[in-house]
Design an enzyme around this catalytic site. Structure first.
Site, PDB file in Angstrom:
ATOM      1  CD  GLU A 454      -2.884  -1.038   2.397  1.00  0.00           C
ATOM      2  OE1 GLU A 454      -2.696  -0.206   3.290  1.00  0.00           O
ATOM      3  OE2 GLU A 454      -3.860  -1.811   2.395  1.00  0.00           O
ATOM      4  CD  GLU A 529      -3.703  -6.000   4.335  1.00  0.00           C
ATOM      5  OE1 GLU A 529      -2.481  -5.903   4.055  1.00  0.00           O
ATOM      6  OE2 GLU A 529      -4.308  -5.167   5.020  1.00  0.00           O
TER       7      GLU A 529
HETATM    8  C1  GAL Z   1      -4.255  -2.430   5.522  1.00  0.00           C
HETATM    9  C2  GAL Z   1      -2.778  -2.505   5.858  1.00  0.00           C
HETATM   10  C3  GAL Z   1      -2.537  -3.332   7.091  1.00  0.00           C
HETATM   11  C4  GAL Z   1      -3.486  -2.946   8.175  1.00  0.00           C
HETATM   12  C5  GAL Z   1      -4.883  -3.147   7.683  1.00  0.00           C
HETATM   13  C6  GAL Z   1      -5.943  -2.884   8.723  1.00  0.00           C
HETATM   14  O1  GAL Z   1      -4.541  -1.347   4.750  1.00  0.00           O
HETATM   15  O2  GAL Z   1      -2.080  -3.071   4.798  1.00  0.00           O
HETATM   16  O3  GAL Z   1      -1.220  -3.163   7.516  1.00  0.00           O
HETATM   17  O4  GAL Z   1      -3.260  -1.628   8.508  1.00  0.00           O
HETATM   18  O5  GAL Z   1      -5.092  -2.273   6.607  1.00  0.00           O
HETATM   19  O6  GAL Z   1      -7.206  -3.067   8.178  1.00  0.00           O
END
Ligand code: GAL
Length: 963
Positions: A454, A529
């Site tokens: 990100e 993710e």
């Molecule tokens: C994502 C990020 C993670 C964590 C997560 C929480 O955007 O990659 O590290 O912060 O959100 O939802």
């Protein structure tokens, strides 16, 4: 229930070792297990990784720690300034003779942040724990026989920035909390009786992440002693390849030579099959020039090898050796796996030409109680818990993991996305990425390199150029695995990094899978993710004021989705290689959606202790294909809610589910393994049971029973034996039971512990809102559970842990500490104060006045000498003064001590602060010593030496002051 004793690393499918929620195999047990009660203990040997590098020893013990910075005043005079800039002359806590006698003795891994209280003004992302600055020191002794060897230090992880000195010289700066620091100690080493002092200043005010990162030397440290010609650190690359002719293993070995001439050596590689039989051998002769690295290339043939897979992670071993005159002088053992990997744009990921959906989780590295200082055995235990979910993939978010995590991942059969921390192709940061690839490229578990997570520049031309350089660096070191980047948007921007990665990684944005695929039909896709759902373990009603979130899988971050919705989006699309749930475990820090007094996240399938939430049952139903599973949420202890409709969620991978309350059927439903099945059940105490059917046959069942009030505590270890090596560790589950021995899921009792023959290194209970200390001997149950993490001592025999709580029958657990194979450990050395920084006068024919001192600013006439360095012979007899300043350590300042010259050549007089204290009347080499009285402040130590013509003289041996 007892499970047969097995070697947890023997490549056995880990799921088989862990009785879990509603497994058919254990469903018939009278008392169903999770979430009704703790997992049964396994009577097994502790997980132990094989020795891969016989040239190194553990440097985990013998450290001294000082919390807080130690600031030295800058030099005030010209002369002090001149001297302060010289090698070996570090000041303050970095100085060789710094008085560390009141520092705390610690053993690595060590995370000082995990000892801190939770403080509202501290950084929320880091879990509201003050981090700050700390110092470590360690003394080492190197044998005279080590002279000529290549001596190296390795720190596997220091949170976060660090400066390292050896013997008063800066030898490394570390700018990443996740990269190893490798130090060639050879040029700075001292041998024999002289101490070598390592000093490390750790700056944990620096932050690389937005999660709990801990503070200190939180991974292992190593010292290696190698032959003059040896294999470089991370210097073996084994790259199993399959082509039309079959399998082979190209092996590249990087060799170094610290000797003064070119050396001819032989490099040998052996291939051992999983049973340890040698199946191939290759050798190559190579010339290694001094102080230059060269690479020896060999190829090992491998005919029809047994393949590595998720279900059968079979490992071969490549032994690489350097031989001189036929004798092996250095060796490494590298575990490898034969497997092919491929990401297909239309059909997802293939392992050994079979489609495998990535059922993955993102993890951070901390655990309840221990922070980021996670013992190896606990890393292993955490992976076993994930394996029991049916999870087959891990994303090391968002940084390189501990080396041991990948060793275990290889052995347990995980597919790993190995991720780089800082998005930056400039040399310092590219070096971090290259280090990661070099260290991890032999692991069969690693299938993807991720260059970032990100990044706001992901949709810019600069971002594209950065990724191009980083991907090229990866591919230069490893041509066998694709590069990905975890993007959260910008997918359609004219310049965006998806165009320059091999596999497109989606963070969230699940609605974009189809559009992106339509527009980029040739680009493989995975979710890097997803999910970010919220659950408080064991809670089934949301209470915003109390920062409690229901565990019915109904709450998720705005950018995420429930466990059910996120997997539905992935499993329906063959072109999406798989998913990585945010997260496998809760973690300290990043308190979302609630902040203070909440100190951890709510995202985990498992809580901070690894206790399963409802999400665990959901994921097991979604992910496990090998056998039938069924789980029920919630528990069934709701006094006062009689007659009230309670939502009941059942997760199963079977065909049909029947729910029964007190033996009465509440109806059958066709099981939906992705979304689960729901009932609304008027609450009546008793037994709620889910029965799972396939083809009309019962294939799994599970039940919860209403518990009565708690009457006793119970302790359930993960294993009934521990290795008596002072290193082994395991979590013990603490719960309360009712009069009939049933787990009480509502108990929130304060519990105290006493322990013999082991140490409690941490405690937890999975409550994101608890501010109880994670160290010490007390912890409350949270929704029925708490966890104590034990570390073994070195004595064999009985370990006992006793738990008490007011009004409860105490519980006592007895474990066996058994003999463990010896580890190579660098002995701890009690530092003795050395007298350093000698000045030596020019030779004079007559006895000089002992009051003679170098003139201010003289850095030339009076030589700088180190004790242990003889003064060369002169043609005539002569006298010299050796002068040094020393501030005795606290103990000596308080009680007096002895100044001891181990070996002086020539006749000598010893003076301290203008008073003669001792004579050495003989010229032959020998000691001289004198008592000094108590007193604070610096002393001037002076040795007058008379040397005869033609012989060496002076400070031939160590000089020190001792109590
Ligand atoms: C994502 C990020 C993670 C964590 C997560 C929480 O955007 O990659 O590290 O912060 O959100 O939802």
């Amino acid at each position: 229930m007892r499970v047969a004793r097995r070697d947890l690393l023997a490549g056995v499918g880990a799921a088989a070792l862990v009785p879990a929620i509603g497994d058919a195999a254990v469903a018939a047990a009278p008392s169903p297990d999770w979430p009704q009660g703790p997992l049964a203990a396994i009577d097994g040997l502790p997980p132990r990784l094989p020795v891969t590098d016989p040239g190194r020893s553990s440097l985990d013990s013998g450290w001294l720690f000082h919390e807080g910075d130690i600031i030295v005043a800058p030099p005030a005079t010209h002369n002090d300034t001149y001297l302060s800039t010289k090698a070996g002359n570090a000041a303050g806590a970095a100085a060789v003779d710094h008085d560390d006698s009141d520092w705390q003795a610690v053993t690595l891994p060590h995370d000082w942040a995990s000892h801190q209280p939770f403080v509202e003004s501290a950084n929320p992302s880091q879990g509201y724990r003050p981090r700050g600055i700390g110092w470590y020191r360690r003394t080492l002794r190197l044998d005279a026989a080590d002279r000529g060897k290549r001596i190296a230090l390795q720190f596997d992880g220091i949170a976060t920035n660090a400066t390292i000195w050896v013997n008063g010289t800066v030898v490394a700066h570390s700018w990443s909390g996740y990269s190893s620091v490798l130090i060639d100690l050879t040029p700075f080493a001292r041998f024999g009786a002289q101490d070598n002092v390592i000093a490390i200043r750790v700056d944990a005010t620096a932050m690389e992440g937005w999660w709990y990162e801990g503070a200190g030397l939180y991974r292992h440290a190593w010292l290696s002693r190698r032959a003059g010609v040896s294999i470089a650190e991370d210097g073996v690359h084994c790259d199993p390849r399959k082509d039309d002719a079959g399998w082979s293993v190209p092996v590249a070995v990087t060799l170094t030579n610290i000797e003064r001439a070119t050396v001819g050596a032989t490099c040998e590689a052996l291939l051992l099959d999983p049973a340890g039989r040698m199946v191939a051998r290759a050798t190559v002769d190579i010339a290694v020039d001094p102080l230059i690295e060269v690479t020896a290339s060999l190829t090992l043939p491998a005919s029809n090898p047994q393949l590595w897979s998720v279900e059968q992670p079979r490992l071969y071993t490549v032994i690489t050796r350097v031989l001189r005159d036929g004798v092996a002088v250095d060796e490494r053992r590298t575990a490898i796996g034969f497997r092919t990997i491929r990401f297909d744009a239309a059909r997802g990921f293939f392992l050994n030409d079979q489609p495998v959906k990535l059922k993955g989780v993102c993890i951070h590295q901390d655990h309840a109680g221990v922070g980021v200082a996670v013992p190896d055995a606990l890393i292993h235990w955490r992976l076993v818990q994930l394996k029991a979910l049916g999870c087959n993939a891990i994303r090391c978010s968002h940084h390189a993991p501990a080396a041991e995590l990948l060793d275990y991942a290889d052995r347990l059969g995980f597919l790993v996305m190995d991720e780089n921390r800082v998005f930056n192709p400039s040399p310092d940061y590219l070096a971090q990425l290259e280090w990661m690839v070099r260290r991890d490229r032999n692991h069969p578990s690693v299938i993807l390199w991720s260059v970032f997570n990100e990044e706001p520049m992901q949709g810019t031309e600069a971002g594209v150029e950065m990724v191009r350089r980083m991907a090229a660096a990866v591919h230069r070191l490893d041509a066998s695995r694709p590069v990905t980047a975890a993007m959260n948007g910008s997918f359609y921007d004219p310049a965006n990094v998806s165009t320059v990665v091999d596999v497109m990684g989606f963070n969230y944005y699940q609605r974009d899978y189809d559009r992106f695929h339509r527009l980029n039909p040739a680009k493989p896709i995975t979710s890097s993710e997803d999910t970010s759902a919220f659950e408080t373990r064991g809670a089934f009603r949301t209470d915003p004021a109390a920062h409690v979130i229901t565990s019915y899988d109904t709450a998720a971050a705005d950018w995420g989705a429930t466990h059910r919705a996120s997997w539905a989006a992935i499993v329906q699309r063959p072109f999406v290689a798989g998913g990585f749930v945010w997260t496998g475990f809760d973690y300290h820090g990043e308190p979302t959606p609630h902040a203070w007094p909440t100190i951890s996240s709510f995202f985990g399938i498992l809580d901070l202790c690894g206790f399963p939430k409802t999400a665990a049952g959901i994921r097991r139903a979604q992910w496990i294909d090998t056998h039938a599973v069924v789980a029920i949420a919630p528990h069934w202890t709701w006094p006062g809610r009689e007659g009230e409709a309670v939502p009941v969620h059942v997760s199963s991978n079977a065909e049909t589910i029947e729910l029964r309350l007190n033996g009465r059927s509440l109806g059958r439903q066709a099981a939906d393994r992705v979304m689960g099945n729901d009932w609304s059940v008027p609450y009546a105490p008793g037994r709620i049971e889910a029965v799972a059917y396939r083809d009309g046959r019962v294939v799994a069942r599970t039940a919860h029973e209403t518990a009565g009030p708690p009457v006793a505590l119970r302790l359930t270890p993960a294993r009934t034996v521990m290795a008596a090596d002072g290193v082994d560790a395991q979590p013990v589950t603490v719960d309360a039971i009712d009069a009939r021995g049933r787990h009480v899921p509502t108990a929130n009792l304060p519990v105290r512990f006493t322990m013999t023959s082991a140490t409690i290194i941490g405690l937890g209970n999975g409550d994101p809102n608890s501010h109880e200390s994670e160290k010490g001997d007390a912890r409350s149950l949270f929704n029925g559970l708490a966890q104590v993490i034990l570390q073994s001592g070195t004595a064999r025999g009985r370990i006992t842990l006793t738990a008490t709580a007011p009004g409860m029958k105490p519980a006592t657990l007895r474990l066996d500490a058994i003999a463990a194979p010896a580890r190579t450990v660098e002995p701890a050395v009690a530092a003795k104060q050395a007298i350093e920084g000698w000045r030596r006068s020019p030779a004079t024919p007559n006895r000089p006045d002992p009051a003679t001192a170098p003139a201010a600013g003289d850095n030339n006439l009076w030589a700088f000498v180190r004790a242990g360095t003889p003064t060369p012979a002169e043609p005539t007899d002569g006298w010299r003064i050796y002068r040094a300043r020393i501030t005795p350590r606290r103990r000596i300042a308080a009680a007096g001590g002895t100044i001891r010259f181990a070996a002086v050549a020539g006749r000598a007089e010893l003076w301290v602060d203008g008073v003669k204290l001792a004579d050495k009347p003989t010229a032959s080499t020998g000691p001289i010593a004198a008592r000094i009285p108590a007193g604070t402040g610096a002393r001037t130590v002076l040795l007058l030496v008379e040397a005869a013509a033609g012989v060496e003289s002076g400070l031939v041996g160590r000089v020190g002051v001792e109590a």
